[in-house]
Every structure is written in C-alpha cells, then in structure tokens.
Design an enzyme around this catalytic site. Structure first.
Site, PDB file in Angstrom:
ATOM      1  N   TRP A 104       0.817  -1.209   0.000  1.00 16.04           N
ATOM      2  CA  TRP A 104       0.000   0.000   0.000  1.00 16.04           C
ATOM      3  C   TRP A 104       0.849   1.255   0.000  1.00 16.04           C
ATOM      4  O   TRP A 104       0.553   2.208  -0.728  1.00 16.04           O
ATOM      5  CB  TRP A 104      -1.003  -0.021   1.152  1.00 16.04           C
ATOM      6  N   ASP A 178      -1.882   6.363   6.204  1.00 16.74           N
ATOM      7  CA  ASP A 178      -2.944   5.540   5.623  1.00 16.74           C
ATOM      8  C   ASP A 178      -3.275   4.501   6.689  1.00 16.74           C
ATOM      9  O   ASP A 178      -2.533   3.542   6.890  1.00 16.74           O
ATOM     10  CB  ASP A 178      -2.448   4.870   4.335  1.00 16.74           C
ATOM     11  N   LYS A 202     -12.845  -1.834   5.931  1.00 20.12           N
ATOM     12  CA  LYS A 202     -12.115  -2.808   6.747  1.00 20.12           C
ATOM     13  C   LYS A 202     -12.700  -2.839   8.160  1.00 20.12           C
ATOM     14  O   LYS A 202     -13.024  -3.882   8.683  1.00 20.12           O
ATOM     15  CB  LYS A 202     -10.622  -2.477   6.817  1.00 20.12           C
TER      16      LYS A 202
END
Ligand SMILES: *Cc1c(COP(=O)(O)O)cnc(C)c1O
Length: 366
Positions: A104, A178, A202
C-alpha cells in the site's frame, strides 16, 4: 462456545460487520425511526439524515479521541483516491517523503509522483516487507511537504505499534497515515499526526465511505488543479456535503460507532484485539506446519498472513476451512499463502474456531 449465527468471515475487505449492526440496519431498512423513509431514500440535506450524520461524527470524534483542531471529513474514492487527493492538497507540488513498508505505501508513492516529487525515505523490500524501517534510519528530504506511512500494511501484515515522532527526527513536516485497515482498532497519538485517511470497508462499515482526519492548519495548501469535491477546505467548509455524501455508508458506519461504544470504546476493543492476535500468532508460532514471516515487534493485529510449510496442502486447508464455516482465508495473490483478517467485528470465538481448525488440520494432514 455458543453456536455462531453465521460462518466466521476473515475477509481483508470489504470485511465482516457486527451481526447486531446488520440486524439493526435490516430492521430499519423500510422505515427509519418512524420517518416513513429508508435511509437510502432520504435527502442528505433533510433533518433526518442531518441527525444521522451529526451523531456519527460526534461518536467517531469521541471514540478516536480526535482533538478539536482536527476536522473529520467523510469523503469518497477510498484509500486509493486519497493517494492522489493527499498530494493534491498537501504537497504544493514540492517534495513529499514516503516510507515503503509494503504494497500500500508503494502504491501511495507511485500515485503521488504524478503530483509532486515523491521521495522514498526508506523501504523494506530487502526482506520482502517483513519488518519496519527504524525511523532513525529514514533518509528524509530537507523540507518535505509531508511524510507518508501506511500504519498497517494490509497485505504484508506489518503494523506500526508506535507512530514515528517526526519532531524527534528534526522534521517539522506533518505525518500522513494511511490507516485504512486498522482505524478504530487501537488508540491514536494525534500529537504525532497531521492527517490520517482510511477507507471504511475494513473496520468502519461498508465500502464507499472514506474517512479523513486532518489538522486544521493543513486545509489551505491545495494545488489549483485540485478537484473541488476533493479539496479538503471545500469539503470541511461544507460539512462533508459539498456534493452528495455516501449517505447509506455513513449511516452504517454510525451504527458501527454505536456498537463500538457498547463494546466499551476503543481501549476495550484494542485489548480484545491484542488477545485475538496473540492467540492466533501463538498457534502459528507453536506449530510445525504454519509460519508467519513478519518480525515480532511489528506484526499486525488486524491482518495475519501465514504460510503452510507444505504448500501442496493449501487447497485442502482452504476447502476444509470453508466446511467448518471459516471463510475467505486465502492470502492476497501478490504474496500467496493464507491471511486471516481479524478486524474489530471478528469475535474471539471466531479466532478460537480458526485456531482449533488449524490444529486439527495439522494433526490430520501436517
Ligand atoms: C484497502 C486499503 C486501501 C484501498 O482502499 P480502496 O478503498 O480500495 O481504495 C488502501 N490502503 C490500505 C492500507 C488498505 O488496506
């Protein structure tokens, strides 16, 4: 152990939601609180949705203990859109620093490079992203516009258990997180953060909603080309209603926030998350069949990748798991193996069921 209502779902995202929340949403589907409307059918400017929105914001601020000098924004586009929106808002077209600890953060760097000079301050490719880079070793640039990290690498299973202190490194730049895959799973030290973003799917609710927590002094740095709907100042000044927000996702996230409060708040949920993760990592480490390759001090509490030492057993492991009501354990295609995502809504009983299955499978097949 009580019999679960449904199979246990270990998906990395979109991911398991609390049964209570889904049941409540189902009960309110056709008529929210006697309004005669379902939430999806309400004007985002009406008083009913206004109340839902306000309550969600207040609960989230309380749960995450977000200080008053940060704005909470509800946006769209997910974590990947923020990879562009953050540099459009914060970089001023100058240099931003990235610490690459997995898939990511790698993506974040590549996207930001379209809008600014993206400098890689550190990376962990040498060990396949199975550790973090010590902040003291980061090669920060002279005056970066911001420093980006992914505080929980969902695919690699690597998590910062303490946020880096940029000031202690002699860097005045804001830290950008993030935190898509561990938001609301643990407390956050906001004194170290300039901006944090996360997709909701999530740990917060359904896909379609993106949370941005941004320090007020960072609202006015956007590049002129920044789209209005993605300009943090515009979004903040319009209370996240510059354009139609993802109303149903906000409502669902609001139900999750109330559920989190009933669980005792974030500190209580974090303690449960620690217990769940310890149980699973211990089962992996004490077995002869399973293996987790991440350094112990940065193992993720949310996403637990693991491998079978005999990979020819992978398919049997997964199909046996499905038969036992243990769903979506296949690892991300880029790393292979297995992954158990054990977000807030995964009860301890689900992890116990997984561990029992893993032991049984090893005894029979390992
Ligand atoms: C899931 C995830 C994303 C991507 O989110 P999208 O909503 O698909 O854009 C970004 N970062 C992290 C850490 C994630 O786990």
């Amino acid at each position: 152990m009580t019999t679960p209502m449904r199979p246990y779902n270990f998906s990395a995202g979109p991911a398991v939601m609390p049964d209570e929340v889904l049941s409540q949403a189902a009960a309110e589907m056709l008529d929210w609180h006697g309004s005669g409307m379902g939430v999806m059918e309400m004007s985002h400017r009406g008083k009913e949705f206004g109340a839902i929105h306000e309550q969600a914001l207040a609960d989230l601020r309380e749960l995450l203990a977000v200080p008053a000098h940060f704005k909470l924004l509800f946006m769209q586009g997910g974590g990947l859109a923020e990879n562009a929106i953050v540099p459009l808002n914060l970089s001023k077209g100058q240099t931003a620093d990235f610490v690459v600890t997995g898939s990511w953060s790698q993506k974040s760097l590549a996207e930001a490079a379209k809008y600014c000079t993206a400098h890689e301050a550190a990376h962990t490719r040498g060990n396949g992203h199975t550790s973090l880079a010590d902040p003291a070793s980061w090669q920060l640039s002279d005056k970066p516009a911001y420093v980006h990290i992914c505080s929980n690498e969902t695919i690699n299973g690597v998590e910062y258990h303490a946020l880096p202190d940029l000031k202690a490194l002699g860097c005045e730049a804001p830290l950008v997180l993030d935190f898509s895959s561990h938001v609301a799973s643990r407390t956050v030290d906001w004194s170290r953060v300039g901006l944090a973003f996360g997709g909701a799917q999530k740990n917060l609710g359904p896909a379609g909603l993106t949370l941005v927590v941004v320090r007020e002094d960072l609202l006015d740095r956007a590049l002129p080309i920044c789209p209005s709907a993605f300009n943090y100042r515009t979004v903040a000044d319009n209370d996240s209603m510059y354009n139609t927000p993802p109303t149903y996702s906000i409502y669902m996230a609001g139900l999750v926030f109330q559920w989190l409060k009933r669980q005792g708040g974030i500190a209580a949920v974090e303690a449960r998350n620690i217990a769940k993760a310890e149980l699973l990592y211990h089962a992996i480490d004490s077995s002869g069949l399973y293996q987790n390759r991440v350094a112990r001090d940065c193992r993720s509490r949310m996403n637990v990748p693991f491998y079978l030492r005999d990979e020819s057993l992978n398919d049997a492991f997964l199909s046996g798991a499905r038969e036992c009501g243990l769903l979506q354990l296949k690892g991300h295609k880029s790393v292979g193996g297995m992954r158990a995502s054990i977000y807030n809504a995964m009860p301890l009983a689900g992890v116990q069921a997984l561990v029992a299955y893993m032991r049984d499978f090893e005894a029979r097949r390992g």
